[in-house]
Design an enzyme around this catalytic site. Sequence first.
Site, PDB file in Angstrom:
ATOM      1  N   GLY A   1      40.479  38.273  47.162  1.00 30.55           N
ATOM      2  CA  GLY A   1      40.643  37.720  45.819  1.00 30.55           C
ATOM      3  C   GLY A   1      39.356  37.014  45.430  1.00 30.55           C
ATOM      4  N   PHE A   2      39.460  36.021  44.549  1.00 30.52           N
ATOM      5  CA  PHE A   2      38.250  35.354  44.044  1.00 30.52           C
ATOM      6  C   PHE A   2      37.477  34.666  45.163  1.00 30.52           C
ATOM      7  CE2 PHE A   2      40.712  35.869  40.208  1.00 30.52           C
ATOM      8  CZ  PHE A   2      39.735  36.297  39.327  1.00 30.52           C
ATOM      9  N   GLY A   3      38.203  33.964  46.051  1.00 28.37           N
ATOM     10  CA  GLY A   3      37.532  33.222  47.108  1.00 28.37           C
ATOM     11  C   GLY A   3      36.948  34.144  48.169  1.00 28.37           C
TER      12      GLY A   3
ATOM     13  N   VAL B   1      47.894  41.375  57.055  1.00 32.68           N
ATOM     14  CA  VAL B   1      47.752  40.439  58.161  1.00 32.68           C
ATOM     15  C   VAL B   1      49.112  39.786  58.405  1.00 32.68           C
ATOM     16  CG1 VAL B   1      46.664  38.291  58.918  1.00 32.68           C
ATOM     17  CG2 VAL B   1      45.297  40.059  57.802  1.00 32.68           C
TER      18      VAL B   1
ATOM     19  N   ASP C   1      43.403  29.037  46.636  1.00 35.82           N
ATOM     20  CA  ASP C   1      44.740  28.469  46.411  1.00 35.82           C
ATOM     21  C   ASP C   1      45.404  27.993  47.704  1.00 35.82           C
ATOM     22  OD1 ASP C   1      44.321  29.216  43.819  1.00 35.82           O
ATOM     23  OD2 ASP C   1      46.010  30.617  43.677  1.00 35.82           O
TER      24      ASP C   1
ATOM     25  N   ALA D   1      40.731  30.061  39.704  1.00 33.31           N
ATOM     26  CA  ALA D   1      39.771  31.053  40.186  1.00 33.31           C
ATOM     27  C   ALA D   1      38.396  30.417  40.389  1.00 33.31           C
ATOM     28  CB  ALA D   1      39.693  32.200  39.186  1.00 33.31           C
ATOM     29  N   GLN D   2      38.025  29.491  39.503  1.00 34.34           N
ATOM     30  CA  GLN D   2      36.686  28.901  39.630  1.00 34.34           C
ATOM     31  C   GLN D   2      36.562  28.049  40.892  1.00 34.34           C
ATOM     32  OE1 GLN D   2      35.538  25.924  36.787  1.00 34.34           O
ATOM     33  NE2 GLN D   2      37.575  25.737  35.930  1.00 34.34           N
TER      34      GLN D   2
ATOM     35  N   GLU E   1      50.074  31.613  27.595  1.00 33.16           N
ATOM     36  CA  GLU E   1      49.360  32.871  27.320  1.00 33.16           C
ATOM     37  C   GLU E   1      50.336  34.042  27.262  1.00 33.16           C
ATOM     38  OE1 GLU E   1      46.287  33.075  30.326  1.00 33.16           O
ATOM     39  OE2 GLU E   1      44.952  31.822  29.134  1.00 33.16           O
TER      40      GLU E   1
ATOM     41  N   GLY F   1      41.814  38.425  52.719  1.00 34.92           N
ATOM     42  CA  GLY F   1      42.027  38.294  51.271  1.00 34.92           C
ATOM     43  C   GLY F   1      40.743  38.540  50.498  1.00 34.92           C
TER      44      GLY F   1
END
Length: 439
Positions: free
Chosen positions: A9-11, A75, A296, A312-313, A167, A7
């Site tokens: 993504g952010f992490g 995966v 997540d 995300a943070q 949003e 992955g």
Amino acid sequence: MHVVIVGAGFGGLACAKALGLRPLRVTVVDRVNYHLFVPLLYQVATAALSPSDIAEPIRRILRRYENVEVRLGEVTGVDWQAKRVLLGEGPALDYDRLVIATGSVYNYFGHDEWARYAPGLRNLENARAVRAQVLRALEEAEAGADADRRRALMTTIVVGGGPTGVETAGAVAELTRHALARDFRRIDPQEARVVLVEAGPRLLPAFPPHLGAYAEARLAKLGVEVLLDRAVEHVGPDGVTVSGERIGASAVIWGAGIRAAPAAEWLGLSGDRLGRIAVTPDLSVPERPGVYVIGDMALLAGADGAPLPALAQVAKQQGIYLGTALAREVARGEAPAPFRFHNRGNTAIIGRSAAVFDFGRYQLTGRLAWLLWAFVHVYLLVGFQKRVLVSIQWLWRYLTYERGARLIMDPVPAMPPPAPSRGSRARGPAPASGRRSRR
Ligand SMILES: Cc1cc2nc3c(=O)[nH]c(=O)nc-3n(C[C@H](O)[C@H](O)[C@H](O)COP(=O)(O)OP(=O)(O)OC[C@H]3O[C@@H](n4cnc5c(N)ncnc54)[C@H](O)[C@@H]3O)c2cc1C
């Protein structure tokens, strides 16, 4: 040591960067070849930004780290006893350390069949599909429809009163009720209906109550109908049923909750009720040697004892922490101090020039919060070029209400097989059948 990160993504990306240029081998695997800035997906769905504004090739982001390789692939499992990552196609990857950072998917609370009619904004395909659905419905209404049909065509329903729902509802209202006002001749965009449905008693439940009330008032100003304490009971191809009332709609957008991506089973674990994998404070999985989970997917309590939120943070801080810890382990054999999350503030934007910020001890609303929100999100966008492009587009939109990415794009129809040319007649059927088998 070989670290495999599943992955980007952010992490996963933050972890790979922290491991970049260190004396170990890193392989990042992702099913797509780009890193997606998920928090701005709703802007693609509402034609404010183009897909390429919020996606950056993973190889490009990681190209300066010579010890990091990128593998495109799905995966499908992990043989944790043999320490191998299994891919849908291609050879398995052996690892010494495995980082699982596969993010989350939308939770339909036992009604996965609703996903077909109520996509959540989780990837570019969803966002493009929602954009096409909303824009196509307006075109059909413009082409002439009876009053009932027109009303349904001009109605969009957003499910979920958290930041994503708020949003998205605000952005859809701006698009359908304001931005398009000058572009249609027969329909009145002011007739466009945007309904936000929330099962709980207020919007933004993770924020202090007065911020939820502020969001509700701002949405009302944009023309969004907010239905609180109303549960969605059914979703179908032409609308929803909410607490017994049927509402016809051309598009239903799901933002009502998430659960972890289905990766716990790879490790022979059942996960918690949201599919998350419990980790210890160094982000490792007990009884699965060499396996770590971040973002997540991870279940870890914060300082207040509650599980850290899917943000995300959180993912980014965990990625940096883990990358640094693994590099230190290789360099000095040090065991890391426990991971601690530093909350940089929670935010949600509510249309043009309004947002809420919650920093815990104090809060911010209004234009200043919106400016801060815009600054933070532009800063967090990956490439410098994108930061400049997105800033210019936002400023332009802010001044003009324009929406530049109003493209209805269906999947490109398959190319017919080429007619055999005279010289190649003897080999004619082979390419055609080869093409069919790949589809
Ligand atoms: C609409 C929306 C708005 C949001 N807004 C905000 C916000 O404003 N602020 C905020 O802090 N957070 C926000 N979030 C939450 C934030 O996006 C997530 O918390 C964050 O993306 C989690 O990071 P991650 O690294 O765990 O996973 P992700 O960033 O989701 O990355 C997971 C990666 O894993 C890959 N992957 C998954 N399964 C496989 C597989 N089987 N094989 C190969 N690759 C795989 C995916 O392709 C993806 O690249 C928002 C989320 C959504 C949906």
